[in-house]
Structure formats: structure tokens, C-alpha cells
Design a protein around this motif. Structure first.
Motif, PDB file in Angstrom:
ATOM      1  N   GLY A 110      38.069  -7.286  55.009  1.00  0.00           N
ATOM      2  CA  GLY A 110      37.184  -7.135  53.889  1.00  0.00           C
ATOM      3  C   GLY A 110      35.965  -6.469  54.001  1.00  0.00           C
ATOM      4  N   VAL A 111      35.273  -6.507  55.347  1.00  0.00           N
ATOM      5  CA  VAL A 111      34.227  -5.866  55.787  1.00  0.00           C
ATOM      6  C   VAL A 111      34.554  -4.227  55.942  1.00  0.00           C
ATOM      7  CG1 VAL A 111      32.689  -5.258  57.935  1.00  0.00           C
ATOM      8  CG2 VAL A 111      33.134  -7.669  57.215  1.00  0.00           C
ATOM      9  N   LEU A 112      35.935  -3.955  56.549  1.00  0.00           N
ATOM     10  CA  LEU A 112      36.380  -2.554  56.760  1.00  0.00           C
ATOM     11  C   LEU A 112      36.284  -1.892  55.208  1.00  0.00           C
ATOM     12  CD1 LEU A 112      37.377  -0.184  58.241  1.00  0.00           C
ATOM     13  CD2 LEU A 112      39.417  -1.459  58.290  1.00  0.00           C
ATOM     14  N   LEU A 113      37.047  -2.433  54.378  1.00  0.00           N
ATOM     15  CA  LEU A 113      37.404  -1.943  53.141  1.00  0.00           C
ATOM     16  C   LEU A 113      35.990  -1.713  52.249  1.00  0.00           C
ATOM     17  CD1 LEU A 113      39.845  -0.767  51.805  1.00  0.00           C
ATOM     18  CD2 LEU A 113      40.193  -2.735  50.616  1.00  0.00           C
ATOM     19  N   ALA A 114      35.205  -2.728  52.600  1.00  0.00           N
ATOM     20  CA  ALA A 114      34.018  -2.435  51.717  1.00  0.00           C
ATOM     21  C   ALA A 114      32.977  -1.323  52.410  1.00  0.00           C
ATOM     22  CB  ALA A 114      32.974  -3.879  51.955  1.00  0.00           C
ATOM     23  N   GLU A 115      33.171  -1.258  53.493  1.00  0.00           N
ATOM     24  CA  GLU A 115      32.274  -0.116  54.324  1.00  0.00           C
ATOM     25  C   GLU A 115      32.752   1.199  53.756  1.00  0.00           C
ATOM     26  OE1 GLU A 115      30.749   1.114  58.670  1.00  0.00           O
ATOM     27  OE2 GLU A 115      32.420  -0.328  58.636  1.00  0.00           O
ATOM     28  N   VAL A 116      34.143   1.262  53.420  1.00  0.00           N
ATOM     29  CA  VAL A 116      34.834   2.427  53.069  1.00  0.00           C
ATOM     30  C   VAL A 116      34.400   2.768  51.717  1.00  0.00           C
ATOM     31  CG1 VAL A 116      36.992   3.657  52.220  1.00  0.00           C
ATOM     32  CG2 VAL A 116      36.963   2.490  54.630  1.00  0.00           C
ATOM     33  N   HIS A 117      34.440   1.553  50.778  1.00  0.00           N
ATOM     34  CA  HIS A 117      33.943   1.790  49.510  1.00  0.00           C
ATOM     35  C   HIS A 117      32.314   2.164  49.306  1.00  0.00           C
ATOM     36  CE1 HIS A 117      37.849  -0.693  47.928  1.00  0.00           C
ATOM     37  NE2 HIS A 117      37.844   0.788  48.611  1.00  0.00           N
ATOM     38  N   ALA A 118      31.597   1.746  50.279  1.00  0.00           N
ATOM     39  CA  ALA A 118      30.132   1.938  50.124  1.00  0.00           C
ATOM     40  C   ALA A 118      29.458   3.213  50.608  1.00  0.00           C
ATOM     41  CB  ALA A 118      29.352   0.776  51.096  1.00  0.00           C
ATOM     42  N   GLN A 119      30.529   4.131  51.210  1.00  0.00           N
ATOM     43  CA  GLN A 119      29.892   5.251  51.808  1.00  0.00           C
ATOM     44  C   GLN A 119      29.706   6.433  50.303  1.00  0.00           C
ATOM     45  OE1 GLN A 119      29.291   5.713  54.830  1.00  0.00           O
ATOM     46  NE2 GLN A 119      30.164   3.740  54.993  1.00  0.00           N
ATOM     47  N   GLU A 120      28.650   7.088  50.629  1.00  0.00           N
ATOM     48  CA  GLU A 120      28.276   8.079  49.502  1.00  0.00           C
ATOM     49  C   GLU A 120      29.493   9.007  49.573  1.00  0.00           C
ATOM     50  OE1 GLU A 120      24.854  11.505  48.949  1.00  0.00           O
ATOM     51  OE2 GLU A 120      24.548   9.835  50.268  1.00  0.00           O
ATOM     52  N   VAL A 121      29.747   9.862  48.438  1.00  0.00           N
ATOM     53  CA  VAL A 121      31.009  10.696  48.695  1.00  0.00           C
ATOM     54  C   VAL A 121      30.344  11.991  48.453  1.00  0.00           C
ATOM     55  CG1 VAL A 121      32.972  11.626  47.206  1.00  0.00           C
ATOM     56  CG2 VAL A 121      32.358   9.209  47.139  1.00  0.00           C
ATOM     57  N   PRO A 122      30.377  12.939  49.610  1.00  0.00           N
ATOM     58  CA  PRO A 122      29.879  14.152  49.644  1.00  0.00           C
ATOM     59  C   PRO A 122      30.468  15.205  48.540  1.00  0.00           C
ATOM     60  CG  PRO A 122      31.248  13.922  51.560  1.00  0.00           C
ATOM     61  CD  PRO A 122      31.209  12.752  50.858  1.00  0.00           C
ATOM     62  N   THR A 237      48.415 -14.236  51.057  1.00  0.00           N
ATOM     63  CA  THR A 237      49.708 -15.186  50.483  1.00  0.00           C
ATOM     64  C   THR A 237      49.040 -16.376  50.128  1.00  0.00           C
ATOM     65  OG1 THR A 237      50.056 -15.746  53.060  1.00  0.00           O
ATOM     66  CG2 THR A 237      51.478 -14.003  51.856  1.00  0.00           C
ATOM     67  N   THR A 238      47.816 -16.859  50.448  1.00  0.00           N
ATOM     68  CA  THR A 238      47.353 -18.147  50.241  1.00  0.00           C
ATOM     69  C   THR A 238      45.874 -17.864  49.461  1.00  0.00           C
ATOM     70  OG1 THR A 238      46.081 -18.352  52.210  1.00  0.00           O
ATOM     71  CG2 THR A 238      48.465 -19.089  52.106  1.00  0.00           C
ATOM     72  N   PRO A 239      45.277 -18.815  48.830  1.00  0.00           N
ATOM     73  CA  PRO A 239      43.991 -18.732  48.316  1.00  0.00           C
ATOM     74  C   PRO A 239      42.909 -18.697  49.209  1.00  0.00           C
ATOM     75  CG  PRO A 239      45.132 -20.419  46.964  1.00  0.00           C
ATOM     76  CD  PRO A 239      46.009 -19.937  48.169  1.00  0.00           C
ATOM     77  N   ALA A 240      43.304 -19.247  50.609  1.00  0.00           N
ATOM     78  CA  ALA A 240      42.273 -19.218  51.547  1.00  0.00           C
ATOM     79  C   ALA A 240      42.394 -17.852  52.260  1.00  0.00           C
ATOM     80  CB  ALA A 240      43.026 -19.841  52.808  1.00  0.00           C
ATOM     81  N   ASP A 241      43.568 -16.890  52.185  1.00  0.00           N
ATOM     82  CA  ASP A 241      43.426 -15.652  52.687  1.00  0.00           C
ATOM     83  C   ASP A 241      42.467 -14.775  51.988  1.00  0.00           C
ATOM     84  OD1 ASP A 241      45.264 -16.509  54.807  1.00  0.00           O
ATOM     85  OD2 ASP A 241      47.091 -15.528  53.682  1.00  0.00           O
ATOM     86  N   GLU A 242      43.044 -14.913  50.561  1.00  0.00           N
ATOM     87  CA  GLU A 242      41.933 -14.151  49.399  1.00  0.00           C
ATOM     88  C   GLU A 242      40.544 -14.514  49.683  1.00  0.00           C
ATOM     89  OE1 GLU A 242      41.561 -13.920  44.777  1.00  0.00           O
ATOM     90  OE2 GLU A 242      43.809 -13.735  45.673  1.00  0.00           O
ATOM     91  N   ALA A 243      40.227 -15.653  49.798  1.00  0.00           N
ATOM     92  CA  ALA A 243      38.881 -16.124  49.899  1.00  0.00           C
ATOM     93  C   ALA A 243      38.116 -15.540  51.295  1.00  0.00           C
ATOM     94  CB  ALA A 243      38.492 -17.651  49.883  1.00  0.00           C
ATOM     95  N   ALA A 244      38.941 -15.410  52.365  1.00  0.00           N
ATOM     96  CA  ALA A 244      38.550 -14.961  53.538  1.00  0.00           C
ATOM     97  C   ALA A 244      38.412 -13.463  53.484  1.00  0.00           C
ATOM     98  CB  ALA A 244      39.459 -15.049  54.959  1.00  0.00           C
ATOM     99  N   PHE A 245      39.264 -12.804  52.782  1.00  0.00           N
ATOM    100  CA  PHE A 245      38.920 -11.224  52.524  1.00  0.00           C
ATOM    101  C   PHE A 245      37.605 -11.124  51.967  1.00  0.00           C
ATOM    102  CE2 PHE A 245      38.922  -7.685  49.720  1.00  0.00           C
ATOM    103  CZ  PHE A 245      39.107  -6.478  50.550  1.00  0.00           C
ATOM    104  N   PHE A 246      37.297 -11.732  50.873  1.00  0.00           N
ATOM    105  CA  PHE A 246      36.310 -11.565  49.719  1.00  0.00           C
ATOM    106  C   PHE A 246      34.935 -11.864  50.526  1.00  0.00           C
ATOM    107  CE2 PHE A 246      39.441 -10.523  46.628  1.00  0.00           C
ATOM    108  CZ  PHE A 246      38.860  -9.464  46.042  1.00  0.00           C
ATOM    109  N   THR A 247      35.023 -12.882  51.580  1.00  0.00           N
ATOM    110  CA  THR A 247      33.812 -13.358  52.571  1.00  0.00           C
ATOM    111  C   THR A 247      33.629 -12.045  53.090  1.00  0.00           C
ATOM    112  OG1 THR A 247      34.839 -15.633  52.501  1.00  0.00           O
ATOM    113  CG2 THR A 247      33.077 -14.775  54.303  1.00  0.00           C
ATOM    114  N   GLY A 248      34.439 -11.140  53.654  1.00  0.00           N
ATOM    115  CA  GLY A 248      34.072  -9.927  54.146  1.00  0.00           C
ATOM    116  C   GLY A 248      33.507  -8.955  53.343  1.00  0.00           C
ATOM    117  N   TYR A 249      34.135  -8.556  52.263  1.00  0.00           N
ATOM    118  CA  TYR A 249      34.242  -7.824  51.301  1.00  0.00           C
ATOM    119  C   TYR A 249      32.829  -7.934  50.482  1.00  0.00           C
ATOM    120  CZ  TYR A 249      35.052  -4.055  47.811  1.00  0.00           C
ATOM    121  OH  TYR A 249      34.853  -2.793  47.025  1.00  0.00           O
ATOM    122  N   GLY A 250      32.651  -8.970  50.059  1.00  0.00           N
ATOM    123  CA  GLY A 250      31.367  -9.229  49.579  1.00  0.00           C
ATOM    124  C   GLY A 250      31.559  -9.542  47.986  1.00  0.00           C
TER     125      GLY A 250
END
Length: 306
Positions: A110-122, A237-250
Motif C-alpha cells: 500500500g505504501v509503495l502504490l501510494a508513493e507512485v500515485h503521489a508523484q507529480e507528473v512531469p 483474499t481476506t478483509p484483513a489483507d485489504e485492510a492491511a493494504f489500505f493501512t499503508g495506502y492511506g
């Protein structure tokens, strides 16, 4: 076999000894080898924007995005026999599709994908990146061709017979996916557009997001659909997995209309391409199974139109 060693020497100035073909993924347009400490890709798929995107993300410090090596001429790829030849550092890690992710690793993803999405697009990437991946444009025509063959012609063998049976059983669903849709507006960000676990490598200290051939400039829903169900073991595959991802993504302000659009586009792409591969190969039986999974009650197609 192409003269990869000669091409790599001439284009990148590297002498490689080990050369082993790697068989992963469903991209029939690409061939991948391990050459010593490098991953070598020889491909006609995707767009050249993928090299520019990974080079940029690595340059601004996004860890987990492998940067392409430059040629001796300073380019990010070379042209060989009608395809693009590119090199990236070899990542000696496990494929997350095979091993799964721990809760901590889901959060790190989640942290990694959020960092990708947060970058300014030149500006140069705004001009290079398409709003949709190149496969989307051919899906309506391909779907019509498949429908004609599978509903009007006798099957050539048992695999095609089973494919036709499944297609007919889900024809209404496939037709719904193929209905013309206009991309809903939203703030565009750099999207990988295929960030399932088959494209994630795990090393002891880092997750790596690879295979950026389909990179686009689109709203976050283009990527996050893969983390919200319908992808089987290639996503949480579980709600816990999804929740863990969005804990990192924000926090993610997801728009239901955009999510439906991108889900439907991806589901149609998966269904049509797997059906095509079940007809033409390679791996026809496995492709049939993937096609059936897309249309299953827990698959992405049902989620997209439900």
C-alpha cells in the motif's frame, strides 16, 4: 533464438554469460530472459512510455520500481528485429502470486502504490502516457469476433467446445461488459494499470512492482480495482489483507462510477484475451481455466456489472 548476447554487447556494452529464458505472465508479445544480473525483455507490447515512467519513478526515489539501464547511446531501450530490447537489474525475489503477502507486506505494498500515485507528473509523461492501455482499444472488435466464432461455428476440439459452452452460458454478462462506456473524469495520476500480485516480487527488505508495459495516466481507481476484490489470489483474499493494504495506502476517496468503468474494462480485457488464448495458444487449457475464473461468481466480471 535471437542473438541476445550480441545485441546486448552492441547496444548496452555488456558481455553476459548466463542466459536463461523466464516464463511468467500472459504477455505473448514479450520474451524475458535472465542474463547474469540483468533482466532482459524483448517486446513489441505496451508503449515506450513504460521505460520513461520507470526511469522517472526511480529517479525521484520511489523504491521498488526497477529502473531500465541506458544504452551506450543514452536511450532507455534499443530496437532489434522489430521489437524493443531493454535491461533492468535482476531482482532475485519470490513472486507474490506464488507466495502471497503477509499483513506487513500488504501494508508495505500500500505504501509503495501510494508513493507512485503521489508523484507529480512531469510534462513529458503527460504527453507520453495514454489514458487507457493499448489493449482496451481492440477489445470490442475482438469480443465480436470471438462471439461469432463461438456461437456460430462447430468447435474444433474439446477445449474449444468447453470454451464455447462457457461463453454461451455467460454471453449476457460478456455483452454487458462490452457496452460502450465513456471514461469518467477524475484527477489523473501515474498508474501501473496491472498491479496484481503476479507483477510483485518480494525480497527480504523490499517489494518490487515490475512489468510497467500498460502504464497509463488515469484516476487511482484504475489501479485500486485490483485491491478491491474479484482478482482471486492475485489480490487480497481476506478483509484483513485489504485492510492491511489500505493501512499503508492511506485514505482513498473512491468514486463508484470510475471504479465500475475500470473494473468493466479490465474484466472484458481478461475475458476476451484469455478466450483468444484458449483458441490459439499457448497453454490453451490453462487459458480456458483463467477465462472461466473471470466469469465465476467471485470473479471480476460479476463484480464489475453487479
Amino acid at each position: 533464438m535471437p542473438d541476445l548476447r550480441g545485441w546486448i554487447r552492441a547496444d548496452f556494452g555488456l558481455d553476459v554469460t548466463e542466459l536463461t529464458q523466464v516464463h511468467h505472465g500472459a504477455d505473448a508479445a514479450a520474451e524475458v530472459w535472465r542474463a547474469d544480473q540483468y533482466a532482459v525483455k524483448w517486446s513489441s507490447g505496451g508503449t515506450t512510455a513504460s521505460y520513461e515512467v520507470t526511469a522517472y519513478l526511480a529517479e525521484v526515489g520511489v523504491r521498488g520500481v526497477p529502473a531500465p539501464l541506458r544504452t551506450q547511446a543514452g536511450d532507455l531501450w534499443s530496437e532489434r528485429a522489430g521489437k524493443r530490447l531493454s535491461l533492468t537489474p535482476w531482482i532475485d525475489g519470490a513472486r507474490a502470486a506464488a507466495t502471497g503477502l503477509t499483513q506487513a507486506q500488504w501494508t508495505a505494498y500500500g505504501v509503495l502504490l501510494a508513493e507512485v500515485h503521489a508523484q507529480e507528473v512531469p510534462a513529458r509523461l503527460q504527453q507520453l502516457l495514454p489514458p487507457l492501455n493499448s489493449a482496451n482499444a481492440r477489445m470490442p472488435a475482438l469480443t465480436r469476433q470471438l462471439d461469432h466464432r463461438l456461437t456460430t461455428q462447430p468447435p474444433a476440439d474439446a477445449v474449444e467446445a468447453e470454451l464455447a459452452k462457457t461463453w454461451l452460458a455467460h454471453r449476457e454478462l460478456i455483452t454487458a461488459l462490452a457496452e460502450p462506456r465513456t471514461p469518467p473524469p477524475g484527477r489523473p495520476v501515474i498508474c501501473h494499470a496491472d498491479p496484481h500480485l503476479g507483477n510483485v516480487l518480494v525480497t527480504p527488505d523490499q517489494l518490487h512492482l515490475i512489468d510497467w508495459d500498460d502504464a497509463v495516466l488515469a484516476p487511482i481507481e484504475q489501479d485500486l480495482l485490483f485491491l478491491l476484490g474479484g482478482m482471486g489470489t492475485l489480490g487480497p483474499t481476506t478483509p484483513a489483507d485489504e485492510a492491511a493494504f489500505f493501512t499503508g495506502y492511506g485514505p482513498a476517496d473512491l468514486d463508484a462510477t470510475r471504479l465500475t468503468y475500470y473494473r468493466a474494462a479490465r474484466a472484458l480485457e481478461d475475458a476476451a484475451l484469455w478466450a483468444e488464448q484458449a483458441l490459439t495458444g499457448p497453454d490453451r487449457e490453462a487459458s480456458l481455466g483463467h477465462f472461466q475464473a473471470v466469469l465465476s461468481p467471485n470473479g471480476l466480471a460479476v463484480l464489475a456489472v453487479g
